[in-house]
Scaffold this motif. Sequence first.
Motif, mmCIF file in Angstrom:
data_model
loop_
_atom_site.group_PDB
_atom_site.id
_atom_site.type_symbol
_atom_site.label_atom_id
_atom_site.label_comp_id
_atom_site.label_asym_id
_atom_site.label_seq_id
_atom_site.Cartn_x
_atom_site.Cartn_y
_atom_site.Cartn_z
ATOM 1 N N GLN A 306 -5.355 -9.031 9.641
ATOM 2 C CA GLN A 306 -6.109 -9.393 10.841
ATOM 3 C C GLN A 306 -7.322 -8.482 11.012
ATOM 4 N N ALA A 307 -7.164 -7.208 10.650
ATOM 5 C CA ALA A 307 -8.286 -6.268 10.729
ATOM 6 C C ALA A 307 -9.386 -6.638 9.749
ATOM 7 N N ILE A 308 -9.006 -7.159 8.597
ATOM 8 C CA ILE A 308 -10.012 -7.652 7.645
ATOM 9 C C ILE A 308 -10.756 -8.838 8.245
ATOM 10 N N ARG A 309 -10.017 -9.762 8.824
ATOM 11 C CA ARG A 309 -10.653 -10.934 9.431
ATOM 12 C C ARG A 309 -11.579 -10.535 10.576
ATOM 13 N N ASN A 310 -11.212 -9.487 11.316
ATOM 14 C CA ASN A 310 -12.005 -9.047 12.469
ATOM 15 C C ASN A 310 -13.189 -8.160 12.075
ATOM 16 N N GLY A 311 -13.242 -7.725 10.817
ATOM 17 C CA GLY A 311 -14.312 -6.837 10.394
ATOM 18 C C GLY A 311 -14.034 -5.367 10.608
ATOM 19 N N ASP A 312 -12.812 -5.015 10.984
ATOM 20 C CA ASP A 312 -12.474 -3.603 11.172
ATOM 21 C C ASP A 312 -12.325 -2.877 9.832
ATOM 22 N N ILE A 313 -11.962 -3.610 8.796
ATOM 23 C CA ILE A 313 -11.865 -3.065 7.438
ATOM 24 C C ILE A 313 -13.023 -3.631 6.638
ATOM 25 N N ASP A 314 -13.785 -2.742 5.996
ATOM 26 C CA ASP A 314 -15.050 -3.132 5.365
ATOM 27 C C ASP A 314 -14.911 -3.588 3.931
ATOM 28 N N MET A 315 -13.908 -3.096 3.220
ATOM 29 C CA MET A 315 -13.814 -3.389 1.788
ATOM 30 C C MET A 315 -12.384 -3.223 1.307
ATOM 31 N N VAL A 316 -12.114 -3.812 0.142
ATOM 32 C CA VAL A 316 -10.792 -3.735 -0.479
ATOM 33 C C VAL A 316 -10.982 -3.226 -1.902
ATOM 34 N N VAL A 317 -10.224 -2.198 -2.271
ATOM 35 C CA VAL A 317 -10.388 -1.514 -3.558
ATOM 36 C C VAL A 317 -9.026 -1.352 -4.220
ATOM 37 N N SER A 318 -9.038 -0.834 -5.451
ATOM 38 C CA SER A 318 -7.763 -0.696 -6.165
ATOM 39 C C SER A 318 -7.073 0.632 -5.899
ATOM 40 N N ASP A 319 -7.823 1.722 -5.713
ATOM 41 C CA ASP A 319 -7.265 3.073 -5.820
ATOM 42 C C ASP A 319 -6.419 3.159 -7.090
ATOM 43 N N HIS A 320 -7.000 2.712 -8.200
ATOM 44 C CA HIS A 320 -6.335 2.777 -9.509
ATOM 45 C C HIS A 320 -5.996 4.230 -9.795
ATOM 46 N N SER A 321 -4.704 4.561 -9.719
ATOM 47 C CA SER A 321 -4.270 5.954 -9.879
ATOM 48 C C SER A 321 -3.136 6.002 -10.889
ATOM 49 N N PRO A 322 -3.490 5.948 -12.171
ATOM 50 C CA PRO A 322 -2.467 5.810 -13.213
ATOM 51 C C PRO A 322 -1.839 7.138 -13.607
ATOM 52 N N SER A 323 -0.729 7.039 -14.285
ATOM 53 C CA SER A 323 -0.080 8.199 -14.896
ATOM 54 C C SER A 323 0.826 7.682 -16.011
ATOM 55 N N THR A 324 1.452 8.584 -16.700
ATOM 56 C CA THR A 324 2.363 8.197 -17.779
ATOM 57 C C THR A 324 3.706 7.746 -17.191
ATOM 58 N N PRO A 325 4.457 6.916 -17.914
ATOM 59 C CA PRO A 325 5.748 6.441 -17.396
ATOM 60 C C PRO A 325 6.715 7.569 -17.065
ATOM 61 N N ASP A 326 6.665 8.679 -17.835
ATOM 62 C CA ASP A 326 7.595 9.761 -17.536
ATOM 63 C C ASP A 326 7.251 10.442 -16.216
ATOM 64 N N MET A 327 5.938 10.475 -15.834
ATOM 65 C CA MET A 327 5.565 11.040 -14.540
ATOM 66 C C MET A 327 5.993 10.136 -13.385
ATOM 67 N N LYS A 328 6.065 8.842 -13.656
ATOM 68 C CA LYS A 328 6.586 7.917 -12.640
ATOM 69 C C LYS A 328 8.111 7.915 -12.617
ATOM 70 N N LEU A 329 8.717 8.715 -13.494
ATOM 71 C CA LEU A 329 10.186 8.824 -13.580
ATOM 72 C C LEU A 329 10.818 7.455 -13.823
ATOM 73 N N LEU A 330 10.207 6.714 -14.735
ATOM 74 C CA LEU A 330 10.731 5.402 -15.105
ATOM 75 C C LEU A 330 11.539 5.457 -16.387
ATOM 76 N N THR A 331 11.504 6.610 -17.077
ATOM 77 C CA THR A 331 12.272 6.779 -18.296
ATOM 78 C C THR A 331 13.603 7.437 -17.974
ATOM 79 N N SER A 332 14.395 7.707 -18.989
ATOM 80 C CA SER A 332 15.740 8.255 -18.773
ATOM 81 C C SER A 332 15.658 9.673 -18.228
ATOM 82 N N GLY A 333 16.731 10.113 -17.593
ATOM 83 C CA GLY A 333 16.805 11.456 -17.028
ATOM 84 C C GLY A 333 17.459 11.427 -15.664
ATOM 85 N N LYS A 334 17.876 12.600 -15.196
ATOM 86 C CA LYS A 334 18.631 12.643 -13.941
ATOM 87 C C LYS A 334 17.770 12.274 -12.738
#
Length: 473
Positions: A306-334
């Motif tokens: 609704q804020a986008i429709r009203n003009g309160d938000i000016d733009m939409v971006v990715s904030d592409h913030s990548p890392s390796t799978p092990d930093m995302k803790l998607l691999t094996s481990g406790k």
Amino acid sequence: MDTLLISNRIYLNSEQKHGFISGGILISHKDGKVSRIFSSLLAVDVYLLHNEAEVHNFGDLVLMPGLIDSHVHINEPGRTEWEGFHTATKAAAAGGFTTICDMPLNSIPPTTTLANLHTKITAARGKIFTDVAFWGGVVPGNASELKKMIHAGVVGFKCFLCPSGVDEFQHVEEDDLHQALKVMEGTGSVLAFHAEMECAESPSHGHNPKKYATFLHSRPDQMEADAIELVSTLSQQYNVPCHIVHLSAARALPSIRAARRNGAKLTVETCHHYLSITAEDIPDARTEYKCCPPIRGKTNQEQLWQAIRNGDIDMVVSDHSPSTPDMKLLTSGKHRGDFLKAWGGISSVQFGLPLFWTNCRRYGLDIADLVRLLCTEPARMCGLDNVKGRLEVGYDGDVCVWDPADTFTVTQDVIEFRNKTSPYVDQKLRGVVHASFVRGYCVYRRTEKFGAPVGDILLKRPNRPGSKTLIIN
């Protein structure tokens, strides 16, 4: 030869015309600028009777200005295993983005001094498929470097009001902000804020760190509301454009509205993940969904739309913030699936257009809104709007070619960024990019993949009458 792009559906957003035409866009091979716009196919045919050009006829596909993502973490040099200029810009080009702006942190060194900016530029040369501009960073003790970086061409500066997650980019206190804003007054440079404060991430005793609700509870929306209240106050005290990055908390919108009513130069972005995913959607232990600020609930998401429709938000971006799978803790481990320990960041620079288009239609938004939110306004905020963001004579010949009706499924084999971890894998999205042109050169074509990495480095001259964005190779 000059390049001539033909289509039955060209979306113009020039000063003279907003809307669709059937015709052509002529891009000069000498400077990569749009030199003529033909408003009919007959005019195209007449031109070709007397002139030669490299012709690309796209039939009924939509041609529109190349998109601009003003919030991308490329991480090179220093953490190129997370992401690099080559892979990040390939992914951007495959998504219809022709300009991206690199954030100052997660690379080593961070872009907090003039020398470090030069290191970044050197690392990018010869590797980029899109044009790339650079943010500088505000950290404690670097106020004396800010004007040097402004004169060297950064689009603006970013700071954190809480720990950034990397030791080499320290967060600032209010005194640091006053110093920086005093230096920046009158330069036209923008200060962007990661607006969270009081970042205590430890959950209450006994909460399961593999449950998304535990992480969400550790970063309540009050953290954003408090920080944005401070930003709103500062933005009214100085003649400096201020920008709030990745707004996730709708409860902060009243402070933003009030600051603007009082004359503040304040712009706001949100991200595709806040508009397309809700907390209720996120399974336990699926840390590819972790980002900061966090993805919040469905009611909050509806308020953002609704804020986008009203003009309160000016733009939409990715904030592409990548890392390796092990930093995302998607691999094996406790600690596998531990939301509190995993790296916070979502990779999506390639999929901004279809993510937005898939969701925006049910809110009554159309291609004009898409171009404004994903192109024109990011260009304006970064001070690139005299060369980027429009299909208009004299502007760079940056063009996105796509099919708004077609669909595709995100699979790892179509992902071009370095690490293929993304919450969007297996999602069906609407809007298929067929080609991307940077100054008339085809850097991506769906049927043939990629051209050469011909992207330029964009360096913005300081704010003075008649100044233009400076482009260097």
